[in-house]
Write a protein that holds these residues in place. Sequence first.
Motif, short mmCIF file in Angstrom:
data_model
loop_
_atom_site.label_atom_id
_atom_site.label_comp_id
_atom_site.label_asym_id
_atom_site.label_seq_id
_atom_site.Cartn_x
_atom_site.Cartn_y
_atom_site.Cartn_z
N ARG A 105 -1.90 -7.00 10.99
CA ARG A 105 -2.42 -5.67 10.68
C ARG A 105 -1.83 -4.63 11.62
O ARG A 105 -1.35 -3.57 11.17
CB ARG A 105 -3.95 -5.67 10.80
CG ARG A 105 -4.60 -4.30 10.57
CD ARG A 105 -6.02 -4.27 11.11
NE ARG A 105 -6.03 -4.48 12.56
CZ ARG A 105 -7.12 -4.72 13.27
NH1 ARG A 105 -8.30 -4.79 12.67
NH2 ARG A 105 -7.06 -4.89 14.58
N VAL A 114 -5.66 -1.44 4.92
CA VAL A 114 -5.35 -2.40 5.98
C VAL A 114 -5.93 -1.92 7.31
O VAL A 114 -6.49 -2.70 8.09
CB VAL A 114 -3.83 -2.62 6.09
CG1 VAL A 114 -3.48 -3.40 7.35
CG2 VAL A 114 -3.31 -3.34 4.85
N ARG A 127 -7.90 -7.82 2.32
CA ARG A 127 -8.18 -8.72 3.45
C ARG A 127 -7.57 -10.10 3.20
O ARG A 127 -6.89 -10.67 4.06
CB ARG A 127 -9.69 -8.86 3.65
CG ARG A 127 -10.08 -9.87 4.74
CD ARG A 127 -11.58 -10.09 4.75
NE ARG A 127 -12.27 -8.86 5.08
CZ ARG A 127 -12.47 -8.44 6.32
NH1 ARG A 127 -12.05 -9.15 7.35
NH2 ARG A 127 -13.12 -7.31 6.54
N VAL A 155 -3.76 -10.04 3.56
CA VAL A 155 -3.32 -9.98 4.95
C VAL A 155 -3.45 -11.35 5.60
O VAL A 155 -2.55 -11.82 6.32
CB VAL A 155 -4.11 -8.91 5.72
CG1 VAL A 155 -3.86 -9.03 7.22
CG2 VAL A 155 -3.74 -7.51 5.23
#
Length: 681
Positions: free
Chosen positions: A477, A463, A560, A563
């Motif tokens: 993040r 992350v 990715r 998130v």
Amino acid sequence: MSIEVYRDTWGIPHLRAADAHELSRAQGRTTALDRAWQLEVERHRAQGTTAAFLGAEAVEWDVFARRARLADTARRCFDALDEPTRTWVCAYVDGVNAGLAAGARRSPEFAATGLAPGHWEPWTPLAVWLSTHILFAGFPTKLWRDHVARRLGEEYAELFATDAPGTTGSNGWLVTGDRTATGAALIAGDPHRFIEAPGVYQQIRLACPEFDVVGLAVPGVPGLAHFGHTGSVAWAITNAMADYQDLYRERLRRTADGTVEAQGPDGWAPARVHTETIEVKDAGPVEVEVIETERGPVVIDGPDDVISLRHPPRVTHELGFSALPALLAARTVDDVDRAFDVWVEPVNVVQAADTLGGTLHRTAGHVPLRHHDNRLRVVPAWEPGHEWRGAHAPMPRRPVDGVAVMANARGLASPLGVEFAPPHRADRIAHLLGERKNWTAPDMAAVHTDTHLASARPLLSLVAGLADLGLEARELRDRLLCWNRRMAADSTDAAVFAAVRGAVVRRLAAHPALAVLAEPPAYPALFQPWLALVPRVAHALETLLTGGPVPEADRLAAVRAAVEEVAAAPPREPWGATHRLAPWAALPDPADTWPGLDGDHDCVLSTSSVPGVTDLSARGPAARYVWDLARREDSLWVVPLGASGVPGDPHGRDQLPLWLRGGLAPVVTDWNQLTEEHDTP
């Protein structure tokens, strides 16, 4: 007959009798009064007769219990007991039979299912022990490794090695007197099992002229096999994660006269075959063909695979039950050590300490010696080299220097197993215990309840490397990177992490490199928890994020996307809103609502969920204990629900609030502080 039953304020039974046999009978009778429904469910599970009152959903287990020959193995192990142990077990069974009818009248489940209390045979406690632990060593993991090797290749057979979804474990630690406030040792821990209602551990005290012991019993089994304190010595165990069960792929054929033969290394030999009938509530009966080859009982008999199970009790006719009365009479760690010398099933790591300053840290159980392939995979029965060649001896042990920790990780038991739990719990416990040298029994609650999640590091490292994110994803993040990595029930940051983790798990499981594992082999549904891809990815996430068949670029892309997905709709409620207790019950009450929980799978407070599938927790600390060798009355314990297995009983769930907040109840040893029962229910 002189038997006295006392209760403390938590309803925990304290039993006193004239001798060990009367006491064993009292333990059986009191357990039947407190937990008649639980006892009868366990008896029927061991016999493979639960579908007769629970219906079609129980058929899968009953078929397995019949095929695995659990009841027959228990009979053989009982017949092999020495006479004193056999008599002692029989006294317990007599007590169960004496109390079942009265206990059943207290338990509405009997009327709800139409079940009448039955009769316990002398061998029933051994059968209960077998059925409780037959899947404990996780032999179905070999089915998974076989599946991985076939679909991904031999080099990936151990890719998912970790504490698998179907296994159970524990935390345990011993602190020697030079690191405690009293100068005497402390033993503490918490066994991790599937949380059940009623609980799998029963707090109890057993006293007679020969001994006076407090501890955690397994309902249906006499004595205190796993956790006990006699006043001068105390002991505790964890699962050693040893490998001692083998699976063999069999070739069967039927001759003209109907005989079933199995091909072994020396050619074809007759197998033992008979048919059993499973009665099913509200449905027709199910016929089961029970086959046993020279390797063991056939537990999978499908169109593509026939697989037999070989495990020590079936081969040796030993469970180690003669250790149970010896533990009750133990006075020193040497006594405990000798008792565990005869232990068989399951294989455990044992810790003990006594008031003389003695300590013990060893493994105990029966681990067969055989080819390394046996430990990894299903092996061909017809090929030579897969026979058992005695047992591992001596079992590993280690001296205790200040602190000893057992948490299912590699270490003392490494020579005995293949897969172990990640090191996070063991390392964290050792770190916490190293912070001070004046520990007391109440202080141990801080270790029991620690929620730091070290296994978050690989995911958070990926992350941290994400760039070119949208505004919402950047904020999420940064939020994760500032998180304290504690899985607290009131933490929304923990909920956000769990949401991202679950999304990563689902994406990795859907990747073409792993998706070939999504269709499991055509094995019975009982084994599907070990063969389901998403849970396997979840519990091996650390490994899969740092290596394996998914390319590095695709791993980063999965993180990715996860998130960004969670950033678009982040959790608004804390971790405990979805991470809730979900106990197993043979007859669940749909009206039950269960609380949110602190912790997570790799925390010391190991309340396990299945990331990517559910945040609900079916597994966690089935008890907590602290044994104080300075003064036994300063010892502490708690169970998730309560001492009683009767719905609506005041002591059915009275310990739940205490357990939830990490509290511990005092172990009362003064008979004057207890209430005698003059009229049992």
